[in-house]
Motif scaffolding. Sequence first.
Motif, PDB file in Angstrom:
ATOM      1  N   PRO A  36       0.916  -1.199   0.026  1.00  0.00           N
ATOM      2  CA  PRO A  36      -0.092  -0.011   0.125  1.00  0.00           C
ATOM      3  C   PRO A  36       0.805   1.265   0.072  1.00  0.00           C
ATOM      4  N   CYS A  37       0.380   2.259  -0.669  1.00  0.00           N
ATOM      5  CA  CYS A  37       0.907   3.437  -0.557  1.00  0.00           C
ATOM      6  C   CYS A  37       1.082   4.230   0.664  1.00  0.00           C
ATOM      7  N   PRO A  38       2.382   4.629   1.183  1.00  0.00           N
ATOM      8  CA  PRO A  38       2.294   5.308   2.655  1.00  0.00           C
ATOM      9  C   PRO A  38       2.070   6.781   2.462  1.00  0.00           C
ATOM     10  N   ALA A  41      -0.699  12.029   0.500  1.00  0.00           N
ATOM     11  CA  ALA A  41      -1.520  12.687  -0.549  1.00  0.00           C
ATOM     12  C   ALA A  41      -1.943  11.610  -1.787  1.00  0.00           C
ATOM     13  N   CYS A  42      -1.707  10.459  -1.491  1.00  0.00           N
ATOM     14  CA  CYS A  42      -2.173   9.361  -2.523  1.00  0.00           C
ATOM     15  C   CYS A  42      -3.540   8.927  -2.570  1.00  0.00           C
ATOM     16  N   SER A  43      -4.228   9.033  -3.937  1.00  0.00           N
ATOM     17  CA  SER A  43      -5.654   8.793  -4.154  1.00  0.00           C
ATOM     18  C   SER A  43      -6.039   7.605  -3.981  1.00  0.00           C
ATOM     19  N   ARG A  67       7.950   3.764  -6.641  1.00  0.00           N
ATOM     20  CA  ARG A  67       7.051   4.261  -7.805  1.00  0.00           C
ATOM     21  C   ARG A  67       5.542   3.852  -7.122  1.00  0.00           C
ATOM     22  N   CYS A  68       4.462   4.789  -7.233  1.00  0.00           N
ATOM     23  CA  CYS A  68       3.427   4.461  -6.915  1.00  0.00           C
ATOM     24  C   CYS A  68       2.317   4.549  -8.106  1.00  0.00           C
ATOM     25  N   PHE A  69       1.502   3.597  -8.410  1.00  0.00           N
ATOM     26  CA  PHE A  69       0.745   3.654  -9.536  1.00  0.00           C
ATOM     27  C   PHE A  69      -0.637   4.295  -9.238  1.00  0.00           C
ATOM     28  N   GLY A  70      -0.696   4.606  -7.912  1.00  0.00           N
ATOM     29  CA  GLY A  70      -2.023   5.408  -7.611  1.00  0.00           C
ATOM     30  C   GLY A  70      -1.896   6.654  -7.754  1.00  0.00           C
ATOM     31  N   CYS A  71      -0.798   7.344  -7.159  1.00  0.00           N
ATOM     32  CA  CYS A  71      -0.667   8.719  -7.092  1.00  0.00           C
ATOM     33  C   CYS A  71       0.377   9.336  -8.064  1.00  0.00           C
TER      34      CYS A  71
HETATM   35 ZN   LIG Z   1       0.519   6.766  -3.950  1.00  0.00          ZN
END
Ligand SMILES: [Zn+2]
Length: 99
Positions: A36-38, A41-43, A67-71
């Motif tokens: 999970p993205c910590p 601001a990650c959507s 790299r985050c694929f969410g934000c």
């Molecule tokens: Zn993110």
Amino acid sequence: MRIDYGELKRRIRLIELLERIGWTSTEGRGDQLRGPCPLPACSSRKGSDSKSHKTSFSVQPRKNVYRCFGCGSSGNVLDFWKAYRGKSLREAAVELDNT
Ligand SMILES: [Zn+2]
């Protein structure tokens, strides 16, 4: 105070920093870890139970990058800490230097 960004990027291990803030991977091992993205601001956090959230954040421990694929956030350990703390690059570097 002069900050040696290159030296910090080599010295601070992103994976150790992530562990320190309580992040654990849900998938992968070795060269590529996902979880999970910590980032605040990650959507992808909106649907925090969804599969996409749980694996949106990818880390390459050997290259010390993420790299985050969410934000869409990506970069090195300094970029990560800057995004995580919501600080300037210089402030983030000073914090990392003192940890
Ligand atoms: Zn993110």
